[in-house]
Every structure is written in structure tokens, then in C-alpha cells.
Scaffold this motif. Structure first.
Motif, PDB file in Angstrom:
ATOM      1  N   SER A  56      20.942  51.168  68.423  1.00 33.98           N
ATOM      2  CA  SER A  56      22.144  50.849  69.199  1.00 33.98           C
ATOM      3  C   SER A  56      23.333  51.641  68.667  1.00 33.98           C
ATOM      4  N   MET A  57      24.389  51.730  69.473  1.00 32.23           N
ATOM      5  CA  MET A  57      25.602  52.430  69.058  1.00 32.23           C
ATOM      6  C   MET A  57      26.227  51.774  67.837  1.00 32.23           C
ATOM      7  N   ASP A  58      26.086  50.452  67.704  1.00 33.29           N
ATOM      8  CA  ASP A  58      26.658  49.742  66.562  1.00 33.29           C
ATOM      9  C   ASP A  58      25.901  50.022  65.265  1.00 33.29           C
ATOM     10  N   ALA A  59      24.624  50.367  65.350  1.00 34.43           N
ATOM     11  CA  ALA A  59      23.797  50.549  64.158  1.00 34.43           C
ATOM     12  C   ALA A  59      23.655  52.005  63.737  1.00 34.43           C
ATOM     13  N   THR A  60      24.056  52.935  64.605  1.00 33.05           N
ATOM     14  CA  THR A  60      23.850  54.353  64.319  1.00 33.05           C
ATOM     15  C   THR A  60      25.137  55.143  64.483  1.00 33.05           C
ATOM     16  N   SER A  61      25.118  56.348  63.945  1.00 31.90           N
ATOM     17  CA  SER A  61      26.173  57.320  64.254  1.00 31.90           C
ATOM     18  C   SER A  61      25.488  58.657  64.499  1.00 31.90           C
ATOM     19  N   SER A  62      26.123  59.487  65.284  1.00 29.97           N
ATOM     20  CA  SER A  62      25.603  60.819  65.623  1.00 29.97           C
ATOM     21  C   SER A  62      24.213  60.755  66.247  1.00 29.97           C
ATOM     22  N   LEU A  63      23.987  59.768  67.101  1.00 36.02           N
ATOM     23  CA  LEU A  63      22.679  59.611  67.742  1.00 36.02           C
ATOM     24  C   LEU A  63      22.443  60.731  68.746  1.00 36.02           C
ATOM     25  N   LYS A  64      21.276  61.385  68.623  1.00 34.06           N
ATOM     26  CA  LYS A  64      20.857  62.422  69.566  1.00 34.06           C
ATOM     27  C   LYS A  64      19.446  62.078  70.028  1.00 34.06           C
ATOM     28  N   LEU A  65      19.314  61.781  71.311  1.00 30.77           N
ATOM     29  CA  LEU A  65      18.010  61.513  71.900  1.00 30.77           C
ATOM     30  C   LEU A  65      17.550  62.788  72.591  1.00 30.77           C
ATOM     31  N   GLY A  66      16.978  63.700  71.808  1.00 27.84           N
ATOM     32  CA  GLY A  66      16.584  65.002  72.334  1.00 27.84           C
ATOM     33  C   GLY A  66      15.189  65.001  72.923  1.00 27.84           C
ATOM     34  N   ASN A  67      14.774  66.158  73.408  1.00 29.55           N
ATOM     35  CA  ASN A  67      13.434  66.281  73.977  1.00 29.55           C
ATOM     36  C   ASN A  67      12.357  66.359  72.912  1.00 29.55           C
ATOM     37  N   ASP A  68      12.712  66.765  71.696  1.00 23.41           N
ATOM     38  CA  ASP A  68      11.730  66.890  70.626  1.00 23.41           C
ATOM     39  C   ASP A  68      11.914  65.865  69.512  1.00 23.41           C
ATOM     40  N   PHE A  69      13.154  65.445  69.263  1.00 24.07           N
ATOM     41  CA  PHE A  69      13.445  64.531  68.160  1.00 24.07           C
ATOM     42  C   PHE A  69      14.484  63.491  68.554  1.00 24.07           C
ATOM     43  N   ILE A  70      14.408  62.332  67.901  1.00 23.41           N
ATOM     44  CA  ILE A  70      15.492  61.355  67.905  1.00 23.41           C
ATOM     45  C   ILE A  70      16.126  61.490  66.535  1.00 23.41           C
ATOM     46  N   GLU A  71      17.416  61.783  66.495  1.00 23.16           N
ATOM     47  CA  GLU A  71      18.120  61.989  65.236  1.00 23.16           C
ATOM     48  C   GLU A  71      19.361  61.114  65.194  1.00 23.16           C
ATOM     49  N   PHE A  72      19.632  60.525  64.026  1.00 22.02           N
ATOM     50  CA  PHE A  72      20.848  59.748  63.851  1.00 22.02           C
ATOM     51  C   PHE A  72      21.068  59.459  62.375  1.00 22.02           C
ATOM     52  N   LYS A  73      22.219  58.911  62.090  1.00 24.84           N
ATOM     53  CA  LYS A  73      22.547  58.443  60.744  1.00 24.84           C
ATOM     54  C   LYS A  73      22.673  56.933  60.815  1.00 24.84           C
TER      55      LYS A  73
END
Length: 150
Positions: A56-73
Motif C-alpha cells: 500500500s502507499m502507506d507502507a511503501t515509498s518509491s513503489l514501481k509496478l513495472g513489467n519485469d519487477f515490483i520495486e519499492f522501499k
């Protein structure tokens, strides 16, 4: 014309669509991941080779839901961590509150299969999340079983 073997996977598009659905309806999107060497998550939170992440937006920062990877902090036990999950390792995305979502087949080989099914069961491993009620289960269907650990 593109042949069916050259078509991109529908998995990242469906993950983004369900993430948007959860967010727009006030639900908390969770992603269940089958962990292997290609998955970058805090290993101390992995149990049985699986982890469920609150994206969720509250639990992550810099979330990227890409075609190859899900990346976040995100923070795990108060420590900031960078998370990177290959799309082919995502087992399911669902709403914490009602279990509505979608499960995906995950094999040991990176396969982008368009075969999909609804989430069956999901008691989950969690990092910095509240208690989660398990989603509704379907009988007779062999689905991954996830376990909640605090």
C-alpha cells in the motif's frame, strides 16, 4: 503480426489493475511472493520460501509496478529496506480486508503464463502489518497455503 509465443505476459498488467482496484476502494493491497535467489527481500521475514508484502502507499515509498519487477522501499522492524520482486515470482495479489484478488502460477523457471485463477487461501507472513483475516477458501482446490507469523 506477433505470435502468441512473443506476446508479453498479462501478469504485470493484472497486478497493476488489482493494485489500483484495492487502492481506489480503500483496501490494502498485499502481494504474496515465492522467494528464490532473484527476489530481494529481508530473508528473516521469509517462511517456507514465501513472503507476503504490504504494498500500500502507506507502507511503501518509491513503489514501481513495472513489467519485469515490483520495486519499492519499506521498513521492516524499523529498518529501511529496498525490495525488488521479479514479476514471475508473484504468487498472488489480494486485498487484506476481504481476500479478493488473483493468484498466479509460479514455477521454479521464469515463466510468464497467462493462466490465472482466483485467490483461494492466504494466511500470510507479514512485515509491519496488522492482523489479517484469511481470504475465503475454496474447497478441493490445491492452492498455496500461506501462514501468518508475527
Amino acid at each position: 503480426m506477433i505470435s502468441t509465443t512473443e506476446l508479453p505476459s498479462t501478469r504485470p498488467y493484472l497486478i497493476r489493475a488489482l493494485y489500483d482496484w484495492c487502492s481506489e476502494n480503500g483496501f490494502t493491497p498485499y502481494v504474496a511472493v515465492k522467494v528464490d535467489a532473484s527476489v530481494q527481500v529481508p530473508r528473516e521475514y521469509v517462511q517456507g520460501g514465501e513472503i507476503v508484502l504490504n504494498v500500500s502507499m502507506d507502507a511503501t515509498s518509491s513503489l514501481k509496478l513495472g513489467n519485469d519487477f515490483i520495486e519499492f522501499k519499506a521498513r521492516f522492524g524499523g529498518k529501511p529496506r529496498e525490495i525488488m520482486v521479479p514479476i514471475h515470482r508473484v504468487m498472488a495479489i489480494y486485498a487484506r480486508e476481504n481476500g479478493q484478488g488473483m493468484a498466479f502460477p509460479v514455477s521454479d523457471e521464469p515463466v510468464d503464463s497467462p493462466v490465472l485463477s482466483a485467490v483461494g487461501t492466504a494466511d500470510s507472513v507479514q512485515a509491519d502489518a496488522e492482523d489479517v483475516p484469511p481470504p475465503p477458501s475454496t474447497s478441493g482446490s490445491p492452492r498455496p497455503t500461506l501462514k501468518r507469523v508475527k
